[in-house]
Design a protein around this motif. Structure first.
Motif, PDB file in Angstrom:
ATOM      1  N   VAL A 111      42.044   3.438 -59.515  1.00 43.72           N
ATOM      2  CA  VAL A 111      42.656   2.118 -59.501  1.00 43.72           C
ATOM      3  C   VAL A 111      43.323   1.898 -58.151  1.00 43.72           C
ATOM      4  CG1 VAL A 111      44.461   0.666 -60.500  1.00 43.72           C
ATOM      5  CG2 VAL A 111      42.991   2.037 -61.995  1.00 43.72           C
ATOM      6  N   VAL A 112      42.948   0.824 -57.492  1.00 44.46           N
ATOM      7  CA  VAL A 112      43.585   0.483 -56.216  1.00 44.46           C
ATOM      8  C   VAL A 112      44.485  -0.731 -56.423  1.00 44.46           C
ATOM      9  CG1 VAL A 112      43.231  -0.347 -53.860  1.00 44.46           C
ATOM     10  CG2 VAL A 112      41.750   1.437 -54.776  1.00 44.46           C
ATOM     11  N   ILE A 113      45.747  -0.585 -56.014  1.00 41.52           N
ATOM     12  CA  ILE A 113      46.674  -1.714 -56.035  1.00 41.52           C
ATOM     13  C   ILE A 113      46.678  -2.316 -54.639  1.00 41.52           C
ATOM     14  CG2 ILE A 113      49.031  -2.474 -56.439  1.00 41.52           C
ATOM     15  CD1 ILE A 113      49.403  -0.136 -58.312  1.00 41.52           C
ATOM     16  N   LEU A 114      46.283  -3.592 -54.586  1.00 41.19           N
ATOM     17  CA  LEU A 114      46.082  -4.268 -53.308  1.00 41.19           C
ATOM     18  C   LEU A 114      47.062  -5.435 -53.210  1.00 41.19           C
ATOM     19  CD1 LEU A 114      44.178  -4.829 -50.806  1.00 41.19           C
ATOM     20  CD2 LEU A 114      42.734  -6.121 -52.367  1.00 41.19           C
ATOM     21  N   GLY A 115      47.740  -5.553 -52.085  1.00 41.25           N
ATOM     22  CA  GLY A 115      48.650  -6.691 -51.930  1.00 41.25           C
ATOM     23  C   GLY A 115      49.403  -6.617 -50.614  1.00 41.25           C
ATOM     24  N   HIS A 116      49.992  -7.756 -50.237  1.00 42.80           N
ATOM     25  CA  HIS A 116      50.728  -7.836 -48.974  1.00 42.80           C
ATOM     26  C   HIS A 116      51.980  -6.970 -49.024  1.00 42.80           C
ATOM     27  CE1 HIS A 116      48.086 -10.916 -47.610  1.00 42.80           C
ATOM     28  NE2 HIS A 116      48.386 -11.719 -48.609  1.00 42.80           N
ATOM     29  N   SER A 117      52.511  -6.714 -47.841  1.00 39.14           N
ATOM     30  CA  SER A 117      53.741  -5.944 -47.724  1.00 39.14           C
ATOM     31  C   SER A 117      54.863  -6.614 -48.531  1.00 39.14           C
ATOM     32  CB  SER A 117      54.098  -5.873 -46.235  1.00 39.14           C
ATOM     33  OG  SER A 117      55.347  -5.282 -46.093  1.00 39.14           O
ATOM     34  N   GLY A 118      55.584  -5.818 -49.283  1.00 39.40           N
ATOM     35  CA  GLY A 118      56.732  -6.328 -50.039  1.00 39.40           C
ATOM     36  C   GLY A 118      56.410  -6.832 -51.439  1.00 39.40           C
ATOM     37  N   CYS A 119      55.136  -6.729 -51.879  1.00 37.18           N
ATOM     38  CA  CYS A 119      54.781  -7.279 -53.190  1.00 37.18           C
ATOM     39  C   CYS A 119      55.100  -6.326 -54.348  1.00 37.18           C
ATOM     40  CB  CYS A 119      53.310  -7.693 -53.232  1.00 37.18           C
ATOM     41  SG  CYS A 119      52.170  -6.308 -53.313  1.00 37.18           S
ATOM     42  N   GLY A 120      55.497  -5.098 -54.026  1.00 38.05           N
ATOM     43  CA  GLY A 120      55.928  -4.184 -55.094  1.00 38.05           C
ATOM     44  C   GLY A 120      55.035  -2.983 -55.327  1.00 38.05           C
ATOM     45  N   LYS A 121      54.059  -2.747 -54.453  1.00 39.89           N
ATOM     46  CA  LYS A 121      53.092  -1.663 -54.653  1.00 39.89           C
ATOM     47  C   LYS A 121      53.766  -0.285 -54.688  1.00 39.89           C
ATOM     48  CE  LYS A 121      50.799  -2.676 -50.873  1.00 39.89           C
ATOM     49  NZ  LYS A 121      51.689  -3.736 -50.334  1.00 39.89           N
ATOM     50  N   THR A 122      54.571  -0.022 -53.655  1.00 39.79           N
ATOM     51  CA  THR A 122      55.224   1.286 -53.588  1.00 39.79           C
ATOM     52  C   THR A 122      56.165   1.484 -54.772  1.00 39.79           C
ATOM     53  OG1 THR A 122      55.031   1.420 -51.190  1.00 39.79           O
ATOM     54  CG2 THR A 122      56.786   2.714 -52.183  1.00 39.79           C
ATOM     55  N   THR A 123      56.822   0.413 -55.180  1.00 37.56           N
ATOM     56  CA  THR A 123      57.729   0.522 -56.324  1.00 37.56           C
ATOM     57  C   THR A 123      56.982   0.953 -57.582  1.00 37.56           C
ATOM     58  OG1 THR A 123      59.143  -1.163 -55.334  1.00 37.56           O
ATOM     59  CG2 THR A 123      59.481  -0.725 -57.668  1.00 37.56           C
ATOM     60  N   ILE A 149      36.823  16.997 -58.425  1.00 35.84           N
ATOM     61  CA  ILE A 149      37.983  17.532 -59.155  1.00 35.84           C
ATOM     62  C   ILE A 149      38.289  16.703 -60.403  1.00 35.84           C
ATOM     63  CG2 ILE A 149      40.432  18.136 -58.964  1.00 35.84           C
ATOM     64  CD1 ILE A 149      39.998  18.527 -55.968  1.00 35.84           C
ATOM     65  N   GLY A 150      38.052  15.397 -60.312  1.00 39.90           N
ATOM     66  CA  GLY A 150      38.174  14.560 -61.508  1.00 39.90           C
ATOM     67  C   GLY A 150      39.561  14.043 -61.823  1.00 39.90           C
ATOM     68  N   PHE A 151      40.485  14.060 -60.840  1.00 41.40           N
ATOM     69  CA  PHE A 151      41.817  13.519 -61.101  1.00 41.40           C
ATOM     70  C   PHE A 151      41.750  11.994 -61.240  1.00 41.40           C
ATOM     71  CE2 PHE A 151      41.218  14.399 -56.570  1.00 41.40           C
ATOM     72  CZ  PHE A 151      41.343  13.132 -56.022  1.00 41.40           C
ATOM     73  N   THR A 152      42.782  11.435 -61.857  1.00 46.71           N
ATOM     74  CA  THR A 152      42.925   9.977 -61.944  1.00 46.71           C
ATOM     75  C   THR A 152      43.647   9.517 -60.687  1.00 46.71           C
ATOM     76  OG1 THR A 152      43.096  10.160 -64.340  1.00 46.71           O
ATOM     77  CG2 THR A 152      43.886   8.099 -63.344  1.00 46.71           C
ATOM     78  N   LEU A 153      43.104   8.491 -60.044  1.00 51.51           N
ATOM     79  CA  LEU A 153      43.649   8.064 -58.750  1.00 51.51           C
ATOM     80  C   LEU A 153      44.311   6.690 -58.842  1.00 51.51           C
ATOM     81  CD1 LEU A 153      43.878   8.544 -55.644  1.00 51.51           C
ATOM     82  CD2 LEU A 153      41.631   7.476 -55.415  1.00 51.51           C
ATOM     83  N   LEU A 154      45.535   6.626 -58.361  1.00 51.13           N
ATOM     84  CA  LEU A 154      46.221   5.339 -58.176  1.00 51.13           C
ATOM     85  C   LEU A 154      46.510   5.227 -56.691  1.00 51.13           C
ATOM     86  CD1 LEU A 154      46.951   3.219 -60.228  1.00 51.13           C
ATOM     87  CD2 LEU A 154      49.247   4.152 -60.386  1.00 51.13           C
ATOM     88  N   TYR A 155      45.864   4.242 -56.039  1.00 50.40           N
ATOM     89  CA  TYR A 155      45.817   4.191 -54.589  1.00 50.40           C
ATOM     90  C   TYR A 155      46.333   2.836 -54.126  1.00 50.40           C
ATOM     91  CZ  TYR A 155      43.435   4.695 -50.006  1.00 50.40           C
ATOM     92  OH  TYR A 155      43.128   4.793 -48.677  1.00 50.40           O
ATOM     93  N   ALA A 163      37.921   1.802 -54.884  1.00 50.31           N
ATOM     94  CA  ALA A 163      38.299   1.494 -56.269  1.00 50.31           C
ATOM     95  C   ALA A 163      37.146   1.522 -57.259  1.00 50.31           C
ATOM     96  CB  ALA A 163      38.940   0.114 -56.308  1.00 50.31           C
ATOM     97  N   SER A 164      37.442   1.931 -58.482  1.00 44.87           N
ATOM     98  CA  SER A 164      36.581   1.562 -59.602  1.00 44.87           C
ATOM     99  C   SER A 164      37.166   0.292 -60.242  1.00 44.87           C
ATOM    100  CB  SER A 164      36.467   2.694 -60.622  1.00 44.87           C
ATOM    101  OG  SER A 164      37.724   3.065 -61.115  1.00 44.87           O
ATOM    102  N   ARG A 165      38.471   0.057 -59.993  1.00 45.18           N
ATOM    103  CA  ARG A 165      39.115  -1.182 -60.460  1.00 45.18           C
ATOM    104  C   ARG A 165      40.191  -1.575 -59.454  1.00 45.18           C
ATOM    105  NH1 ARG A 165      42.952  -2.063 -65.219  1.00 45.18           N
ATOM    106  NH2 ARG A 165      42.844   0.185 -65.508  1.00 45.18           N
ATOM    107  N   ILE A 166      40.300  -2.871 -59.209  1.00 48.21           N
ATOM    108  CA  ILE A 166      41.289  -3.362 -58.242  1.00 48.21           C
ATOM    109  C   ILE A 166      42.331  -4.227 -58.949  1.00 48.21           C
ATOM    110  CG2 ILE A 166      41.640  -4.859 -56.212  1.00 48.21           C
ATOM    111  CD1 ILE A 166      39.002  -3.932 -55.122  1.00 48.21           C
TER     112      ILE A 166
END
Ligand SMILES: Nc1ncnc2c1ncn2[C@@H]1O[C@H](COP(=O)(O)OP(=O)(O)O)[C@@H](O)[C@H]1O
Ligand SMILES: [Mg+2]
Length: 239
Positions: free
Chosen positions: A32-44, A188-194, A206-209
């Motif tokens: 899963v890739v979280i995509l968005g501009h700076s300050g939108c809350g991704k890191t949080t 390895i098969g881990f679940t990815l949040l990117y 991504a497999s999902r955005i």
């Protein structure tokens, strides 16, 4: 059963919502890739999942177990079995590559024989065997990136969080490391949040955005659906 669940999660900083009524389910093995501009809350979102900060409202579950709820952290970060790679890699400069990898294993009380086995395996997988006894400062940006990946993966996390991990690399290296991350995830098969603000990177990995804006999910879907969404936005903008 989803491996990660956010249920109506909100996080405020000085009354301003960084993440607002956020709902997300991630299945095991997804990218899963979280995509968005700076300050939108991704890191949080990542910090909430890692357990560094509690949500002010809502619930976070890992493997169907509530780990954070309504202002409380029920499971500490080191108990969550989550690996992390951030943009500033935070490798320990006074340690060699091997020592960087071994530190977390020792801290978890993993025995010498098992430590050796894991270190050998991950050095090979991330193609940094030859740098084993070097300090990070002697390595290039891409090599340091691989060490950061190896250090996270050697702990065998079931979830890997990556926060803009390739942003500081030049274009070619960025693309090459995307390929390597995908290959490692497959093996390895881990679940990815990117997390990224780079669309091309998101489409590639991504497999999902999840497209975020102002603390909320604006849109979510396959990379193909995300591409169509952006193309439509472009069409509606009249120049
Ligand atoms: N520790 C903090 N203290 C105060 N405000 C914060 C803190 N962390 C994040 N914020 C604010 O929350 C919002 C979301 O930040 P962040 O999650 O870092 O966004 P992103 O990673 O998408 O750039 C921003 O407005 C940011 O200024
Ligand atoms: Mg960020």
């Amino acid at each position: 059963m989803p491996i990660i669940q956010f249920q109506n999660v909100s996080k405020f900083y000085e009354k301003k919502g960084a993440v607002l009524d956020f709902n997300l389910k991630v299945e095991k093995g997804e990218r899963v890739v979280i995509l968005g501009h700076s300050g939108c809350g991704k890191t949080t979102v990542l910090r909430l999942l890692a357990g560094f900060v509690p949500p002010d409202r809502g619930k976070i579950l890992i493997d169907n177990e509530v780990v954070s709820i309504d202002g409380k952290i029920l499971k500490e970060p080191e108990e969550r079995n989550i690996g992390m790679v951030f943009q500033d890699l935070a490798l320990w400069p006074h340690m060699t590559v091997r020592q960087n990898l071994e530190f977390g294993l020792k801290a978890r009380g993993i025995k010498k024989e098992e430590r050796e086995k894991r270190i050998k395996q991950i050095l090979k997988l991330t193609q940094i065997e030859e740098f084993e006894n070097k300090k990070p400062s002697k390595l290039s940006g891409g090599q340091q990136q691989r060490v950061a990946l190896a250090r996270a993966l050697v702990l065998h996390p079931k979830i890997l969080l990556m926060d803009e991990p390739l942003s500081s690399l030049d274009f070619e290296l960025n693309i090459r490391l995307r390929r390597e991350i995908l290959k490692l995830q497959k093996e390895i098969g881990f679940t990815l949040l990117y997390v990224t603000h780079n669309r091309e990177e998101a489409f590639d990995i991504a497999s999902r955005i999840i497209i975020m804006r102002n603390g909320k999910i604006l849109k979510e879907g396959s990379p193909e659906e995300a591409k169509i969404y952006f193309e439509q936005i472009l069409k509606t903008v009249k120049i």
